[in-house]
Design a protein around this motif. Structure first.
Motif, short mmCIF file in Angstrom:
data_model
loop_
_atom_site.label_atom_id
_atom_site.label_comp_id
_atom_site.label_asym_id
_atom_site.label_seq_id
_atom_site.Cartn_x
_atom_site.Cartn_y
_atom_site.Cartn_z
N TYR A 125 -5.63 -8.08 -2.54
CA TYR A 125 -5.52 -8.66 -3.87
C TYR A 125 -6.23 -7.77 -4.88
CZ TYR A 125 -6.67 -11.60 -7.89
OH TYR A 125 -6.83 -12.09 -9.16
N ALA A 126 -5.62 -7.56 -6.04
CA ALA A 126 -6.24 -6.77 -7.10
C ALA A 126 -6.00 -7.42 -8.45
CB ALA A 126 -5.68 -5.35 -7.12
N ASN A 127 -7.04 -7.43 -9.28
CA ASN A 127 -6.95 -7.90 -10.66
C ASN A 127 -7.20 -6.70 -11.57
OD1 ASN A 127 -8.70 -8.96 -13.21
ND2 ASN A 127 -7.07 -10.40 -12.69
N MET A 128 -6.23 -6.40 -12.43
CA MET A 128 -6.32 -5.22 -13.29
C MET A 128 -6.37 -5.62 -14.76
SD MET A 128 -3.51 -2.82 -11.34
CE MET A 128 -2.35 -4.18 -11.15
N GLU A 129 -7.05 -4.79 -15.53
CA GLU A 129 -7.15 -5.02 -16.97
C GLU A 129 -6.82 -3.72 -17.71
OE1 GLU A 129 -10.82 -6.73 -18.25
OE2 GLU A 129 -11.04 -7.94 -16.43
N TYR A 130 -6.01 -3.84 -18.73
CA TYR A 130 -5.69 -2.70 -19.60
C TYR A 130 -5.68 -3.19 -21.04
CZ TYR A 130 -3.13 1.00 -21.97
OH TYR A 130 -2.75 1.98 -22.86
N GLU A 131 -6.63 -2.67 -21.83
CA GLU A 131 -6.84 -3.14 -23.19
C GLU A 131 -7.07 -4.66 -23.15
OE1 GLU A 131 -3.50 -1.55 -25.35
OE2 GLU A 131 -4.47 0.40 -25.61
N SER A 132 -6.21 -5.48 -23.76
CA SER A 132 -6.40 -6.93 -23.74
C SER A 132 -5.50 -7.62 -22.72
CB SER A 132 -6.13 -7.51 -25.14
OG SER A 132 -4.80 -7.22 -25.54
N LYS A 133 -4.82 -6.85 -21.89
CA LYS A 133 -3.88 -7.41 -20.93
C LYS A 133 -4.51 -7.50 -19.55
CE LYS A 133 -0.31 -4.86 -23.45
NZ LYS A 133 0.71 -3.78 -23.34
N THR A 134 -4.11 -8.51 -18.79
CA THR A 134 -4.55 -8.66 -17.40
C THR A 134 -3.35 -8.92 -16.51
OG1 THR A 134 -4.93 -11.04 -17.64
CG2 THR A 134 -6.79 -9.58 -18.09
N LEU A 135 -3.48 -8.50 -15.25
CA LEU A 135 -2.39 -8.65 -14.30
C LEU A 135 -2.97 -8.64 -12.89
CD1 LEU A 135 1.07 -6.93 -14.48
CD2 LEU A 135 -0.21 -6.92 -12.34
N SER A 136 -2.42 -9.50 -12.02
CA SER A 136 -2.89 -9.58 -10.64
C SER A 136 -1.73 -9.31 -9.69
CB SER A 136 -3.48 -10.96 -10.34
OG SER A 136 -4.61 -11.21 -11.14
N ILE A 137 -2.04 -8.62 -8.57
CA ILE A 137 -1.03 -8.35 -7.55
C ILE A 137 -1.59 -8.72 -6.19
CG2 ILE A 137 0.20 -6.53 -8.81
CD1 ILE A 137 -1.42 -4.48 -7.24
N THR A 138 -0.70 -9.13 -5.28
CA THR A 138 -1.10 -9.51 -3.93
C THR A 138 -0.12 -8.91 -2.92
OG1 THR A 138 -1.94 -11.63 -4.78
CG2 THR A 138 -1.65 -11.44 -2.39
N TYR A 139 -0.66 -8.36 -1.84
CA TYR A 139 0.16 -7.75 -0.79
C TYR A 139 -0.25 -8.30 0.57
CZ TYR A 139 1.68 -4.15 -4.12
OH TYR A 139 2.22 -3.49 -5.19
N ALA A 140 0.69 -8.26 1.51
CA ALA A 140 0.41 -8.61 2.89
C ALA A 140 1.00 -7.53 3.79
CB ALA A 140 1.01 -9.97 3.25
N ASP A 141 0.29 -7.14 4.83
CA ASP A 141 0.81 -6.16 5.77
C ASP A 141 0.32 -6.45 7.18
OD1 ASP A 141 -1.56 -3.96 6.33
OD2 ASP A 141 -1.69 -4.77 4.31
N ALA A 142 1.06 -5.96 8.15
CA ALA A 142 0.73 -6.17 9.56
C ALA A 142 1.11 -4.92 10.34
CB ALA A 142 1.45 -7.39 10.11
N SER A 143 0.50 -4.75 11.52
CA SER A 143 0.79 -3.59 12.35
C SER A 143 0.57 -3.90 13.83
CB SER A 143 -0.08 -2.39 11.95
OG SER A 143 -1.45 -2.66 12.20
N ILE A 144 1.19 -3.10 14.67
CA ILE A 144 1.01 -3.17 16.12
C ILE A 144 0.76 -1.76 16.63
CG2 ILE A 144 2.05 -3.76 18.33
CD1 ILE A 144 3.78 -5.80 16.90
N GLU A 145 -0.29 -1.59 17.41
CA GLU A 145 -0.61 -0.29 18.01
C GLU A 145 -0.66 -0.43 19.53
OE1 GLU A 145 -4.20 3.05 18.24
OE2 GLU A 145 -4.23 1.48 16.69
N LYS A 146 0.06 0.45 20.23
CA LYS A 146 0.08 0.46 21.69
C LYS A 146 -0.62 1.72 22.18
CE LYS A 146 2.45 -1.94 24.04
NZ LYS A 146 2.27 -3.21 24.78
N ASN A 147 -1.50 1.54 23.15
CA ASN A 147 -2.24 2.65 23.76
C ASN A 147 -1.85 2.72 25.23
OD1 ASN A 147 -4.09 4.31 25.05
ND2 ASN A 147 -5.86 3.51 23.97
#
Length: 271
Positions: A125-147
């Motif tokens: 999750y990130a909250n960004m500000e530019y001048e008087s504007k604000t905006l938030s973004i959210t991401y989800a990710d997953a992974s599988i690793e085999k050894n």
């Protein structure tokens, strides 16, 4: 001035912490006069908790230094690792950002077949500000690793954007690697829709304490999709694996715009 302050903090931690420590420094250079510096220091709070901080800065053509910090906390559980990583981007050109990345890794092993699997899931999750504007973004990710037998490694990942907002500001310095996992050595500030990637690695143990790796990632963004290809070699300089060096090459094929090359070198130490 900011860099000097954080170097002082590094020295304080190194001098007064008697626990196990880890340090890593990396430098990346590429087209468009791109340069990125990253320093990480981790230490054990206890047997099951280790934490520290990371300072990174990058610049490129027509953009002077963009600085940011991270304060990761990792908690060890039985066969699992919980991760918390808040981050902050210092104000530059009326832009600043803050956020957090949360996740967990779970390992499942088969001693007889000598095969281990690691399942990972994260929310960024990130909250960004530019001048008087604000905006938030959210991401989800997953992974599988085999050894396989500690010789062959197979890694697959995928990620998506959960929020509806799209960054259309003339200035955005957030590196999306703080909220989403993918293989790309530069800085992507464009809004990412989805990511899918595959990586393979081969160890040379017991003859050589090193391994080579290759990877390919498809990164779908608002302005231009990117095919990112990487290859590298990581080698340990001692038998106890306290010192290592990692050399990486990354080629990025932008569907809209010029393709870019990156070279990255990392060195680390446990003490």
């Amino acid at each position: 001035m900011k860099l000097k302050v954080f170097l002082c903090i590094i020295l304080v931690f190194v001098n007064f912490s008697s626990a196990k420590n880890f340090m890593d420094f990396s430098y990346t250079t590429g087209d468009n006069d791109f340069n990125k510096y990253s320093f990480t220091y981790l230490f054990n709070f206890s047997t099951y908790v280790f934490s520290g901080f990371n300072y990174s800065a990058y610049d490129l053509k027509d953009v002077s230094i963009v600085s940011s910090v991270r304060f990761p906390v990792n908690i060890l559980l039985k066969n699992a690792l919980l991760s918390i990583k808040p981050f902050y981007y210092f104000k530059k050109d009326a832009f600043k950002a803050k956020g957090i990345r949360l996740g967990a890794r779970y390992m499942k092993g088969d001693e007889e077949k000598e095969i281990n699997t690691v399942y990972s899931g994260f929310i960024g999750y990130a909250n960004m500000e530019y001048e008087s504007k604000t905006l938030s973004i959210t991401y989800a990710d997953a992974s599988i690793e085999k050894n396989f037998y500690d010789l062959f490694f197979f890694f697959i990942r995928g990620g998506v954007r959960l929020s509806k907002e799209v960054v259309k500001w003339p200035v955005c310095y957030l590196d999306n690697l703080d909220v989403l996992s993918y293989s790309y050595s530069g800085v992507l500030s464009d809004t990412i829709h989805s990511v899918i990637g595959l990586e393979l690695a081969r160890s040379f143990k017991p003859d050589f304490n090193s391994y080579v790796y290759i990877g390919a990632n498809r990164i779908n963004t608002y302005y231009s999709d990117v095919n990112s290809y990487s290859a590298g070699i990581k080698t340990y300089l001692d038998d106890k694996e306290n010192y290592y060096m990692d050399f990486n090459y990354n080629y990025a094929d932008f569907k809209k715009g010029k393709d870019i090359d990156f070279w990255k070198i990392s060195t680390g130490i446990n003490f």
